[in-house]
Design a protein around this motif. Structure first.
Motif, mmCIF file in Angstrom:
data_model
loop_
_atom_site.group_PDB
_atom_site.id
_atom_site.type_symbol
_atom_site.label_atom_id
_atom_site.label_comp_id
_atom_site.label_asym_id
_atom_site.label_seq_id
_atom_site.Cartn_x
_atom_site.Cartn_y
_atom_site.Cartn_z
ATOM 1 N N ARG A 1 0.795 -1.222 0.000
ATOM 2 C CA ARG A 1 0.000 0.000 0.000
ATOM 3 C C ARG A 1 0.825 1.268 0.000
ATOM 4 O O ARG A 1 0.626 2.152 -0.825
ATOM 5 C CB ARG A 1 -0.875 0.055 1.267
ATOM 6 C CG ARG A 1 -2.291 -0.370 1.084
ATOM 7 C CD ARG A 1 -2.802 -0.823 2.434
ATOM 8 N NE ARG A 1 -1.911 -1.856 2.951
ATOM 9 C CZ ARG A 1 -1.989 -3.114 2.601
ATOM 10 N NH1 ARG A 1 -2.928 -3.525 1.802
ATOM 11 N NH2 ARG A 1 -1.141 -4.016 3.056
ATOM 12 N N THR A 2 1.717 1.396 0.954
ATOM 13 C CA THR A 2 2.400 2.682 1.132
ATOM 14 C C THR A 2 3.212 3.031 -0.114
ATOM 15 O O THR A 2 3.141 4.150 -0.618
ATOM 16 C CB THR A 2 3.302 2.632 2.386
ATOM 17 O OG1 THR A 2 2.486 2.240 3.484
ATOM 18 C CG2 THR A 2 3.921 3.985 2.671
ATOM 19 N N ARG B 1 11.385 3.726 3.710
ATOM 20 C CA ARG B 1 10.949 2.734 4.714
ATOM 21 C C ARG B 1 12.148 1.861 5.030
ATOM 22 O O ARG B 1 12.844 1.397 4.131
ATOM 23 C CB ARG B 1 9.814 1.880 4.163
ATOM 24 C CG ARG B 1 9.534 0.680 5.073
ATOM 25 C CD ARG B 1 8.279 -0.011 4.728
ATOM 26 N NE ARG B 1 7.116 0.807 5.032
ATOM 27 C CZ ARG B 1 5.857 0.367 4.977
ATOM 28 N NH1 ARG B 1 5.625 -0.891 4.632
ATOM 29 N NH2 ARG B 1 4.859 1.157 5.261
ATOM 30 N N HIS C 1 5.076 6.220 11.465
ATOM 31 C CA HIS C 1 4.604 6.121 10.084
ATOM 32 C C HIS C 1 3.673 7.333 9.893
ATOM 33 O O HIS C 1 2.452 7.197 9.855
ATOM 34 C CB HIS C 1 3.871 4.791 9.919
ATOM 35 C CG HIS C 1 3.595 4.373 8.512
ATOM 36 N ND1 HIS C 1 3.775 5.221 7.418
ATOM 37 C CD2 HIS C 1 3.151 3.189 8.007
ATOM 38 C CE1 HIS C 1 3.446 4.559 6.313
ATOM 39 N NE2 HIS C 1 3.073 3.331 6.640
ATOM 40 N N GLN D 1 0.821 7.522 7.261
ATOM 41 C CA GLN D 1 -0.290 6.608 7.583
ATOM 42 C C GLN D 1 -1.168 7.247 8.659
ATOM 43 O O GLN D 1 -2.402 7.227 8.569
ATOM 44 C CB GLN D 1 0.259 5.262 8.072
ATOM 45 C CG GLN D 1 -0.807 4.259 8.491
ATOM 46 C CD GLN D 1 -1.589 3.676 7.326
ATOM 47 O OE1 GLN D 1 -1.024 3.359 6.290
ATOM 48 N NE2 GLN D 1 -2.898 3.523 7.481
ATOM 49 N N ARG E 1 3.932 1.088 14.423
ATOM 50 C CA ARG E 1 4.279 2.495 14.149
ATOM 51 C C ARG E 1 3.041 3.275 13.720
ATOM 52 O O ARG E 1 2.983 4.486 13.848
ATOM 53 C CB ARG E 1 5.353 2.547 13.056
ATOM 54 C CG ARG E 1 5.010 1.750 11.806
ATOM 55 C CD ARG E 1 6.243 1.492 10.984
ATOM 56 N NE ARG E 1 5.978 0.675 9.803
ATOM 57 C CZ ARG E 1 6.905 -0.008 9.159
ATOM 58 N NH1 ARG E 1 8.153 -0.002 9.575
ATOM 59 N NH2 ARG E 1 6.619 -0.709 8.087
ATOM 60 N N CYS E 2 2.027 2.542 13.220
ATOM 61 C CA CYS E 2 0.816 3.208 12.738
ATOM 62 C C CYS E 2 -0.013 3.742 13.911
ATOM 63 O O CYS E 2 -0.436 4.902 13.905
ATOM 64 C CB CYS E 2 -0.030 2.246 11.915
ATOM 65 S SG CYS E 2 0.857 1.614 10.492
ATOM 66 N N ARG F 1 -2.230 -5.651 13.318
ATOM 67 C CA ARG F 1 -1.866 -7.070 13.335
ATOM 68 C C ARG F 1 -0.713 -7.293 14.312
ATOM 69 O O ARG F 1 0.040 -6.362 14.630
ATOM 70 C CB ARG F 1 -1.464 -7.528 11.925
ATOM 71 C CG ARG F 1 -0.084 -7.119 11.525
ATOM 72 C CD ARG F 1 0.287 -7.454 10.087
ATOM 73 N NE ARG F 1 1.433 -6.615 9.739
ATOM 74 C CZ ARG F 1 2.698 -7.027 9.740
ATOM 75 N NH1 ARG F 1 2.995 -8.281 9.998
ATOM 76 N NH2 ARG F 1 3.679 -6.195 9.444
ATOM 77 N N GLN G 1 2.806 -8.357 14.680
ATOM 78 C CA GLN G 1 3.834 -8.289 13.627
ATOM 79 C C GLN G 1 4.941 -9.319 13.839
ATOM 80 O O GLN G 1 5.854 -9.092 14.628
ATOM 81 C CB GLN G 1 4.439 -6.888 13.581
ATOM 82 C CG GLN G 1 3.410 -5.803 13.360
ATOM 83 C CD GLN G 1 4.046 -4.410 13.347
ATOM 84 O OE1 GLN G 1 4.931 -4.100 12.565
ATOM 85 N NE2 GLN G 1 3.587 -3.558 14.235
ATOM 86 N N PRO H 1 -4.483 -0.423 9.365
ATOM 87 C CA PRO H 1 -3.528 0.057 8.360
ATOM 88 C C PRO H 1 -3.334 -0.989 7.255
ATOM 89 O O PRO H 1 -2.861 -0.650 6.181
ATOM 90 C CB PRO H 1 -2.241 0.273 9.160
ATOM 91 C CG PRO H 1 -2.358 -0.611 10.367
ATOM 92 C CD PRO H 1 -3.825 -0.717 10.656
ATOM 93 N N LEU H 2 -3.725 -2.234 7.569
ATOM 94 C CA LEU H 2 -3.498 -3.370 6.691
ATOM 95 C C LEU H 2 -1.980 -3.561 6.506
ATOM 96 O O LEU H 2 -1.264 -2.594 6.626
ATOM 97 C CB LEU H 2 -4.212 -3.207 5.347
ATOM 98 C CG LEU H 2 -5.747 -3.038 5.416
ATOM 99 C CD1 LEU H 2 -6.314 -2.770 4.013
ATOM 100 C CD2 LEU H 2 -6.411 -4.278 6.017
ATOM 101 N N PRO H 3 -1.450 -4.746 6.220
ATOM 102 C CA PRO H 3 -2.217 -5.936 5.888
ATOM 103 C C PRO H 3 -2.964 -6.536 7.083
ATOM 104 O O PRO H 3 -2.565 -6.387 8.222
ATOM 105 C CB PRO H 3 -1.125 -6.906 5.418
ATOM 106 C CG PRO H 3 0.111 -6.475 6.131
ATOM 107 C CD PRO H 3 0.004 -4.997 6.224
#
Ligand code: NCD
Length: 297
Positions: free
Chosen positions: A48-49, A98, A126, A129, A159-160, A220, A222, A258-260
């Motif tokens: 995405r980003t 990133r 982030h 985001q 980070r989101c 999620r 991570q 933020p997905l995934p």
């Protein structure tokens, strides 16, 4: 705006200016950044980003250089990030980076002659985001002040949620942080909220924690941030949001991520009007268009 490295660096006025600009960029195509080049340096996985920055630049008539495989760069020959920054700033007018290390975007910016955007530095921040999340909240809820914001999942490494919480601390909101003991929200962030007089509570009880949420921000667990697979396996399924839970516990919420998505949001939640996570994507392009034009014009 020289760089965008962390959420705290933006004043509330600057935040609102970007959100307003983003609103005018929804669906926009133009030549505002014709002749300008964005370097997308992604030393950590991204769908995405990276593509969102790419799309934003192209919708404004600009061009994009992309590095996605660290193995194809001089870093593998021992080049430092500092030297890479000096080199890339000869090619591009702006850089989105990133990198797996927290603080890496800051270091890159110190050595770059062109503006740098932090597109995710490890478990750090982030900030783009966070802005697209804030923009989504404002659009979906019609306001930010007065909302009950519940953040769930991996709050230690996300980070989101970190970046979004810093932005939200400029508003009159109330937080509930729902995380297992090992993944609780960062102490620095909690200290910041205390200083700002923002109300928050913490719990590891998912069903209780999400009750009455108006914004439910799910992250999620991570895998890549854990030292051992065993530790990840123990926590990976700890919270799963189902359709029934949304309907019962927080029917007035927007569900954001933020997905995934991995395990934390059941597929059936997608059917609910509450599910805002795919609507966040288009907002992200508009927000990045606003940021790029603010930096380059
Ligand atoms: C997130 C990231 O990379 O921090 N994804 C994103 O940028 N939309 C979240 C994640 O990887 O879980």
């Amino acid at each position: 705006m020289k760089n965008l490295l962390s959420s705290e660096s933006l004043s509330k006025e600057a935040i609102e200016e970007i959100l307003q600009k983003a609103d005018s960029f929804l669906g926009y195509r133009g030549e505002d950044l014709k002749g300008k080049i964005l370097a997308n340096l992604f030393y950590e996985p991204s769908t995405r980003t990276r593509l969102s920055f790419d799309t934003a630049m192209k919708r404004l008539g600009g061009e994009v250089l992309t590095v996605t495989d660290v193995h194809s760069t001089s870093i593998m020959k021992g080049e430092t990030l500092d030297d890479t920054a000096k080199v890339i700033s000869q090619f591009a007018d702006v850089v989105a980076i990133r990198h797996p290390e927290s603080g890496s975007a800051q270091r890159f910016a110190e050595n770059s002659d062109v503006p740098v955007i932090n597109a995710g530095d490890g478990a750090g921040q982030h900030p783009t985001q966070g802005l697209l999340d804030l923009f989504t909240i404002q659009k979906e809820k019609g306001k930010v002040d007065g909302l009950k914001i519940v953040m769930t999942g991996d709050l230690k490494y996300s980070r989101c949620s970190n970046s979004l919480a810093y932005y939200l601390s400029n508003y009159d909101v109330e937080f509930v942080f729902v995380a297992p003991e090992q993944l609780k929200m960062k102490p620095e962030l909690l200290k910041h909220l205390d200083e700002k007089g923002i109300k928050y509570s913490e719990t590891d009880d998912f069903k209780k924690g999400i009750e009455g949420a108006e914004v439910l921000y799910c992250t999620r667990i991570q895998q890549e941030r854990f030292a051992s697979t065993a530790e990840y396996e123990e926590l990976k399924d700890v919270y799963i949001l189902t359709k029934a839970l949304v309907e019962k516990k927080c029917p007035d919420s927007i569900v954001m991520a933020p997905l995934p998505r991995v395990h934390e949001i059941s597929k059936e939640v997608d059917e609910l009007p509450n599910a805002a996570y795919f609507r966040q994507i288009e907002n992200g392009v508009a927000v990045r268009m606003a940021i790029l034009t603010k930096m380059l014009s």
